[in-house]
Design a protein around this motif. Sequence first.
Motif, PDB file in Angstrom:
ATOM      1  N   PRO A   1      -6.982   6.447  -0.868  1.00  0.00           N
ATOM      2  CA  PRO A   1      -7.469   5.406   0.058  1.00  0.00           C
ATOM      3  C   PRO A   1      -7.528   4.042  -0.611  1.00  0.00           C
ATOM      4  N   GLY A   2      -7.874   4.027  -1.896  1.00  0.00           N
ATOM      5  CA  GLY A   2      -7.941   2.762  -2.622  1.00  0.00           C
ATOM      6  C   GLY A   2      -6.588   2.078  -2.690  1.00  0.00           C
ATOM      7  N   ALA A   3      -5.512   2.869  -2.841  1.00  0.00           N
ATOM      8  CA  ALA A   3      -4.169   2.280  -2.900  1.00  0.00           C
ATOM      9  C   ALA A   3      -3.836   1.581  -1.595  1.00  0.00           C
ATOM     10  N   ALA A   4      -4.179   2.212  -0.463  1.00  0.00           N
ATOM     11  CA  ALA A   4      -3.891   1.599   0.841  1.00  0.00           C
ATOM     12  C   ALA A   4      -4.711   0.327   1.036  1.00  0.00           C
TER      13      ALA A   4
ATOM     14  N   ILE B   1      -3.523  -3.958   1.123  1.00  0.00           N
ATOM     15  CA  ILE B   1      -3.864  -4.997   2.107  1.00  0.00           C
ATOM     16  C   ILE B   1      -4.574  -6.168   1.432  1.00  0.00           C
ATOM     17  N   LEU B   2      -5.482  -5.875   0.494  1.00  0.00           N
ATOM     18  CA  LEU B   2      -6.175  -6.959  -0.211  1.00  0.00           C
ATOM     19  C   LEU B   2      -5.188  -7.822  -0.999  1.00  0.00           C
ATOM     20  N   VAL B   3      -4.249  -7.166  -1.670  1.00  0.00           N
ATOM     21  CA  VAL B   3      -3.257  -7.915  -2.447  1.00  0.00           C
ATOM     22  C   VAL B   3      -2.352  -8.731  -1.532  1.00  0.00           C
ATOM     23  N   GLY B   4      -1.962  -8.137  -0.386  1.00  0.00           N
ATOM     24  CA  GLY B   4      -1.112  -8.870   0.555  1.00  0.00           C
ATOM     25  C   GLY B   4      -1.790 -10.134   1.059  1.00  0.00           C
ATOM     26  N   ILE B   5      -3.059 -10.017   1.422  1.00  0.00           N
ATOM     27  CA  ILE B   5      -3.798 -11.194   1.912  1.00  0.00           C
ATOM     28  C   ILE B   5      -3.969 -12.224   0.790  1.00  0.00           C
ATOM     29  N   ALA B   6      -4.349 -11.745  -0.394  1.00  0.00           N
ATOM     30  CA  ALA B   6      -4.561 -12.672  -1.519  1.00  0.00           C
ATOM     31  C   ALA B   6      -3.269 -13.409  -1.872  1.00  0.00           C
ATOM     32  N   MET B   7      -2.139 -12.695  -1.853  1.00  0.00           N
ATOM     33  CA  MET B   7      -0.860 -13.342  -2.172  1.00  0.00           C
ATOM     34  C   MET B   7      -0.504 -14.413  -1.150  1.00  0.00           C
TER      35      MET B   7
ATOM     36  N   ALA C   1       3.136  -3.568  -5.640  1.00  0.00           N
ATOM     37  CA  ALA C   1       2.586  -2.237  -5.385  1.00  0.00           C
ATOM     38  C   ALA C   1       1.734  -1.775  -6.571  1.00  0.00           C
ATOM     39  N   PHE C   2       2.180  -2.075  -7.780  1.00  0.00           N
ATOM     40  CA  PHE C   2       1.407  -1.715  -8.975  1.00  0.00           C
ATOM     41  C   PHE C   2       0.062  -2.437  -8.969  1.00  0.00           C
ATOM     42  N   THR C   3       0.081  -3.719  -8.584  1.00  0.00           N
ATOM     43  CA  THR C   3      -1.166  -4.476  -8.509  1.00  0.00           C
ATOM     44  C   THR C   3      -2.108  -3.859  -7.484  1.00  0.00           C
ATOM     45  N   ALA C   4      -1.542  -3.433  -6.340  1.00  0.00           N
ATOM     46  CA  ALA C   4      -2.360  -2.799  -5.300  1.00  0.00           C
ATOM     47  C   ALA C   4      -3.001  -1.516  -5.825  1.00  0.00           C
TER      48      ALA C   4
ATOM     49  N   GLY D   1       0.813  -1.211   0.000  1.00  0.00           N
ATOM     50  CA  GLY D   1       0.000   0.000   0.000  1.00  0.00           C
ATOM     51  C   GLY D   1       0.846   1.261   0.000  1.00  0.00           C
ATOM     52  N   VAL D   2       1.921   1.259   0.791  1.00  0.00           N
ATOM     53  CA  VAL D   2       2.808   2.435   0.815  1.00  0.00           C
ATOM     54  C   VAL D   2       3.457   2.632  -0.555  1.00  0.00           C
ATOM     55  N   GLY D   3       3.919   1.527  -1.158  1.00  0.00           N
ATOM     56  CA  GLY D   3       4.488   1.630  -2.508  1.00  0.00           C
ATOM     57  C   GLY D   3       3.463   2.118  -3.510  1.00  0.00           C
TER      58      GLY D   3
END
Length: 298
Positions: free
Chosen positions: A245-248, A252-258, A232-235, A25-27
Motif C-alpha cells: 500500500p505504501g508503494a501505491a 501519488i505523493l511523488v507524482g504530485i510533488a514532482m 518509481a524507485f522514489t515512490a 505507484g504501479v512501477g
Amino acid sequence: MSVAGFIRDILPLLWSGIISGCLYGVGALGLVMVFKSSRVVNFSHGNLACLGAFVVYGFSSGSLLSLSWGSAVALALGIACAVAVISYVLIAPIVFKSDLASTIATLGVGLILQGAVQLVFGADIVNLDLPVPRLSFSLGAIRISSYDLAVLTVTLAIVGGLFVIIERTRLGVAFRAVSTNPFACEVCGLNLRSVHLFSWLAGAVLGLVAALLIVPTTFLSSTTVPSFMLQAFTAAVVGGFSSLPGAAVGGILVGIAMNLFSFYVSPEFMNTFLLGVILLTLNFFPNGLLERAIGGRV
C-alpha cells in the motif's frame, strides 16, 4: 500570484500529479514485490519494462511483425515473463548468500537487457501510443482526458487484482509468510524459490504495464523507461520498500510533488529533486511515510 490564480493552477497540477503518480505507484509495486520476498532491490526492473515496451512497438508497428496492439501486448507479456524467469534463475544462487551481491547482479542483468534493446531496435526514439479514443472534457478547472481515465482504470484494476491474489489465495499467503519470516517458512518446508519467482513474474508484469502507460506521455527509447523507474524507485522509498500500500500511496505523493516542483521551481532539476526526496525520506522516515502515519508495520 492571486488566490484565484493559485486555485486555477493548483487543481490541474494536483490532478495530473495523481495520474502520473498512479504510474509511479504501479512501477513501485513491482520493485516492492521483489524486495519483500527476496530482499533484492531489482535494478533491472526498468530495463525489463523497456524491453517489453519495445517488443510491443516492434510487433505492432511493422518493424518486426504487424500484429494488433492486443496481440503484441500478449506476446510482450510472455517474453517479459520468460526474461524475468531467466533473470531469477541466474541470480537465485546469489539471493540465498548475499542481498548486496544479488542486488548488484541485477545491475548487470539490466545492462544486458539495455544492450539487447539497442542491438535489436537501435538507439532511435520511437512513438508508442495507447489505443484509446482521444476524448476529453472539463470538470471545473480540471481537464480530464480518455488517457487519464485509462490510467486510473488500469491502476485500480491492478491494485485490486494484486490485493485479491495476496489476501485471498494460497500463493498470496505464502508470499506474505516469506515476506515476514523466510527462515521459519523454509523450516516448515515452504519452497522459497517458487515464492521468489512469483514476485519476479509479478514485477515484470507490473513494470511492463507501467511502461506502456507512461510511454504515450513522452517517447520510447532505450533509456526513457529506465529513467522513469527512478521515479518509481522514489515512490517505493517514500511509501516504504516493505509496504505494497505504501508503494501505491508513495507513487501519488511523488507524482504530485514532482508536478508542483516542476511548475513552481524548475523541471530541469527534477532528478536532483527526486534524489533529495530519497535522501530526506531515508534520513527521517527510513521505513516510509506510511509506517510513521499508522504507527506500525504496513
